[in-house]
Design an enzyme around this catalytic site. Structure first.
Site, PDB file in Angstrom:
ATOM      1  N   VAL A   1      61.568  48.822  49.947  1.00 21.49           N
ATOM      2  CA  VAL A   1      61.526  49.463  51.264  1.00 21.49           C
ATOM      3  C   VAL A   1      60.072  49.420  51.713  1.00 21.49           C
ATOM      4  CG1 VAL A   1      61.791  51.664  52.464  1.00 21.49           C
ATOM      5  CG2 VAL A   1      63.491  50.944  50.776  1.00 21.49           C
TER       6      VAL A   1
ATOM      7  N   GLY B   1      61.011  57.042  39.387  1.00 17.29           N
ATOM      8  CA  GLY B   1      60.306  57.375  38.165  1.00 17.29           C
ATOM      9  C   GLY B   1      59.652  58.747  38.240  1.00 17.29           C
TER      10      GLY B   1
ATOM     11  N   HIS C   1      92.393  57.483  14.385  1.00 17.47           N
ATOM     12  CA  HIS C   1      93.120  56.632  15.334  1.00 17.47           C
ATOM     13  C   HIS C   1      94.035  57.477  16.196  1.00 17.47           C
ATOM     14  CE1 HIS C   1      95.105  53.082  16.912  1.00 17.47           C
ATOM     15  NE2 HIS C   1      96.273  53.666  16.672  1.00 17.47           N
TER      16      HIS C   1
HETATM   17  P1  NAD Z   1      63.641  55.362  36.176  1.00 20.25           P
HETATM   18  O1  NAD Z   1      62.375  54.879  35.614  1.00 20.25           O
HETATM   19  O2  NAD Z   1      64.805  55.544  35.318  1.00 20.25           O
HETATM   20  O3  NAD Z   1      64.096  54.377  37.356  1.00 20.25           O
HETATM   21  C1  NAD Z   1      63.280  54.088  38.438  1.00 20.25           C
HETATM   22  C2  NAD Z   1      63.803  52.812  39.070  1.00 20.25           C
HETATM   23  O4  NAD Z   1      63.158  52.647  40.317  1.00 20.25           O
HETATM   24  C3  NAD Z   1      63.496  51.560  38.260  1.00 20.25           C
HETATM   25  O5  NAD Z   1      64.674  50.803  38.167  1.00 20.25           O
HETATM   26  C4  NAD Z   1      62.409  50.860  39.055  1.00 20.25           C
HETATM   27  O6  NAD Z   1      62.429  49.469  38.909  1.00 20.25           O
HETATM   28  C5  NAD Z   1      62.773  51.290  40.454  1.00 20.25           C
HETATM   29  N1  NAD Z   1      61.679  51.268  41.421  1.00 20.25           N
HETATM   30  C6  NAD Z   1      60.400  51.678  41.236  1.00 20.25           C
HETATM   31  N2  NAD Z   1      59.711  51.568  42.386  1.00 20.25           N
HETATM   32  C7  NAD Z   1      60.574  51.089  43.328  1.00 20.25           C
HETATM   33  C8  NAD Z   1      60.458  50.777  44.691  1.00 20.25           C
HETATM   34  N3  NAD Z   1      59.323  50.945  45.335  1.00 20.25           N
HETATM   35  N4  NAD Z   1      61.545  50.292  45.337  1.00 20.25           N
HETATM   36  C9  NAD Z   1      62.732  50.126  44.678  1.00 20.25           C
HETATM   37  N5  NAD Z   1      62.896  50.414  43.380  1.00 20.25           N
HETATM   38  C10 NAD Z   1      61.834  50.898  42.717  1.00 20.25           C
HETATM   39  O7  NAD Z   1      63.254  56.707  36.946  1.00 20.25           O
HETATM   40  P2  NAD Z   1      64.153  57.861  37.535  1.00 20.25           P
HETATM   41  O8  NAD Z   1      65.512  57.395  37.817  1.00 20.25           O
HETATM   42  O9  NAD Z   1      63.345  58.459  38.630  1.00 20.25           O
HETATM   43  O10 NAD Z   1      64.211  58.873  36.333  1.00 20.25           O
HETATM   44  C11 NAD Z   1      62.995  59.364  35.756  1.00 20.25           C
HETATM   45  C12 NAD Z   1      63.181  59.641  34.309  1.00 20.25           C
HETATM   46  O11 NAD Z   1      63.937  60.839  34.130  1.00 20.25           O
HETATM   47  C13 NAD Z   1      63.961  58.585  33.554  1.00 20.25           C
HETATM   48  O12 NAD Z   1      63.163  57.500  33.183  1.00 20.25           O
HETATM   49  C14 NAD Z   1      64.455  59.350  32.376  1.00 20.25           C
HETATM   50  O13 NAD Z   1      63.438  59.393  31.419  1.00 20.25           O
HETATM   51  C15 NAD Z   1      64.685  60.727  32.952  1.00 20.25           C
HETATM   52  N6  NAD Z   1      66.125  60.921  33.256  1.00 20.25           N
HETATM   53  C16 NAD Z   1      67.025  60.811  32.248  1.00 20.25           C
HETATM   54  C17 NAD Z   1      68.363  60.971  32.499  1.00 20.25           C
HETATM   55  C18 NAD Z   1      69.336  60.855  31.362  1.00 20.25           C
HETATM   56  O14 NAD Z   1      68.907  60.940  30.224  1.00 20.25           O
HETATM   57  N7  NAD Z   1      70.614  60.666  31.620  1.00 20.25           N
HETATM   58  C19 NAD Z   1      68.812  61.214  33.789  1.00 20.25           C
HETATM   59  C20 NAD Z   1      67.876  61.311  34.805  1.00 20.25           C
HETATM   60  C21 NAD Z   1      66.527  61.168  34.509  1.00 20.25           C
END
Ligand code: NAD
Ligand code: FAD
Length: 492
Positions: free
Chosen positions: A239, A273, A446
């Protein structure tokens, strides 16, 4: 005001901080736990794992009800009372955080509501809503301040239409359209919630695939289903601009696969992130150092470069997961108590709670390839699982990553319904250095999805009951299940 004295001060009451506080109290330490919220819980309980999983449970019920038509049971289209949904989710959070507050009292942990900063390595200033509380002098401190969402500075808008994970979890309403920026954990989990509630969800991910870094065969199963539930998944796309208009946010996309460079969305969720909360803590008044990535630098005991200060959880490094934080918290406390301990897990499980769920632990295929390690992969497709068939969910796979020479299980990956529960057996196998025969010879109940782990081990030997692959038969396949019969078989 004379300072108060405590043996161990813990800053941050998330799953890292409260697990550390409770163990320290159980070991007889005098503990003060400081957090800004009225009770312990941290991001995980207040605005992370717990509220998101409560909403994902509702999403699963909605999806299952829709799928029931295939089995001859048709429900009416659901009506969704957002207020009631919110109240229920908040009740879950209140119940669990209240329970933690209660456990603090029962254990004699002093809980202080406020914001702590270091005055020096053993003195903390705590700001409360009533002003500064008496300073706290401690023998040891643990920093467990967690993390916060990453922002995209060029895409800031002061608008209630722009969401982060916290405001998305608040479900102020059910928008007609939602753009999720980031195809990671939060983007896909929250995107799935809104899609199930009826929103047209589009996901934009800057890399070439969802969940970058995760094994593609697992992600492909999820992508296939998301393509049906989401309005669009735009890969290799970013974006570049956002502008608010009376009816929504106009978003400009850039990338090789972009078909409509400008689109209007009711709401936009940024989930790209998280960053560690290592700033504004007065760490400059101590000798604590940060890594180039902004995390607090720690050793195997989670001790920082200041000998009396420890750091755990999201602020101390990846992966940012609640169970990793809790485990580190318990390691740090044991180290402070003088036990011989280290944080050196072979398998930290990761679960993406989408539908299907994706879960993995230990070595992944992707990592093995990057490190040039020789591995063998044994896959059991859920198309061959009786239990998966009874659930009408054959879209799954269970795979083991093995050392071909020893048959030791180095990693496990699962995509499928309930993968998040199944992965625990994989963690045990990896941590206990189990061999393929250990899984293959353990009788699994099972019909369950857990059988897929046993059968994946059988696949390794070319002897899976439900998968016929003669060319994969190995000479070291277990011949009998009972060690006591080995001699009989040899002599016979
Ligand atoms: P994430 O790191 O999981 O994913 C971020 C995604 O955004 C990546 O795929 C990245 O390539 C993409 N991205 C980055 N900049 C971008 C941009 N400018 N345009 C488009 N895409 C872009 O981060 P998150 O989803 O924010 O989650 C953060 C952290 O919180 C996770 O890494 C995890 O450690 C934790 N979390 C865990 C769970 C779980 O355990 N089920 C659930 C939610 C969050
Ligand atoms: P946190 O839980 O972040 O807690 C830190 C606490 O410290 C906060 O309460 C904060 O207010 C407090 N604090 C910060 N600074 C100060 C200060 N100066 N003084 C006092 N208090 C302070 N992980 C999973 O494992 N499974 C999941 O399903 C999962 N789902 C998630 C869903 C979402 C939407 C999000 C955002 C995260 C999710 N996570 C999940 C990640 C998980 O929430 C974190 O990894 C985990 O909470 C980290 O725990 P922690 O103890 O390090 O810190």
């Amino acid at each position: 005001m004379p300072p108060q004295v405590t043996q161990l001060a813990i800053i941050g009451g998330g799953p890292g901080g409260y697990a550390a506080a409770f163990l320290a109290a159980d070991l007889g330490m005098q503990v003060t736990l400081i957090d800004q919220e009225p009770n312990p819980g941290g991001v995980c309980l207040y605005r992370g794992c717990i509220p998101s999983k409560a909403l994902l449970h509702v999403a699963k019920v909605l999806e299952d009800a829709r799928q029931a038509t295939n089995w001859g049971v048709t429900f009416a289209e659901p009506t969704i009372d957002v207020g009631k949904l919110r109240t229920w989710k908040e009740a879950v959070v209140r119940k669990l955080t209240g329970g933690l507050g209660d456990l603090c009292k029962r254990r004699g942990v002093t809980f202080k509501q406020g914001r702590a900063t270091f005055v020096d390595a053993t003195t903390l200033s705590v700001q409360t809503t009533q002003g500064e509380a008496p300073r706290l002098t401690c023998t040891h401190a643990i920093v467990a301040t967690g993390s916060h969402p990453t922002t995209l500075p060029h895409l800031t808008l002061d608008s209630p239409r722009l969401l982060d994970s916290t405001s998305a979890l608040a479900i102020p309403d059910i928008p007609r359209t939602l753009l999720v920026i980031g195809g990671g954990y939060i983007g896909l989990e929250m995107g799935s919630v809104y899609a199930a509630l009826g929103t047209e969800v589009s996901v934009v991910e800057m890399t070439s695939g969802l969940l970058p870094g995760v094994d593609r065969d697992l992600v492909n199963l999820l992508s296939a289903r998301l393509k049906q539930s989401m309005a669009a998944i735009m890969l290799n796309t970013t974006v570049v601009a956002m502008h608010e208009e009376p009816n929504g946010i106009r978003v400009t996309f850039e990338g090789s696969e972009v078909q409509k460079p400008q689109q209007l969305f009711d709401k936009v969720l940024i989930a790209v992130g998280r960053r560690p909360n290592a700033q504004g803590l007065g760490l400059e008044n101590t000798s604590v150092e940060l890594t180039p990535g902004g995390f607090i630098m720690v050793d195997a005991q989670r001790r920082t470069t200041a000998p009396t200060i420890y750091a755990i959880g999201d602020v101390a490094g990846e992966p940012m997961l609640a169970h990793k934080a809790s485990h580190e918290g318990r390691v740090a406390v044991r180290a402070i108590a003088g036990h011989k301990v280290a944080f050196e897990p072979h398998a930290i499980p990761a679960v993406v709670f989408t539908d299907p769920e994706i879960a993995w632990c230990g070595l992944t295929e992707t990592q093995a390839k990057q490190e040039g390690r020789t591995i063998e992969v044994a896959r059991f497709p859920w198309g061959a699982s009786g239990r998966a068939t009874t659930l009408d969910r054959n879209d799954g796979v269970t795979k083991l990553i093995l050392d071909p020479s020893t048959s030791r299980i180095l990693g496990v990956g699962i995509a499928g319904s309930g993968a998040g529960e199944l992965i625990a057996e994989g963690v045990l196998a990896v941590e206990m250095a189990a061999l393929a025969s250990d899984l293959a010879l353990s009788i699994h109940p099972h019909p369950t999805l857990s059988e897929t782990l046993m059968e994946a081990a059988e696949v390794f030997f070319g002897q899976s009951t439900h998968v016929y692959r003669p060319q994969r038969r190995r000479s070291d396949a277990p011949r009998v299940g009972l060690a006591s019969l080995d001699g009989l078989e040899e002599s016979g």
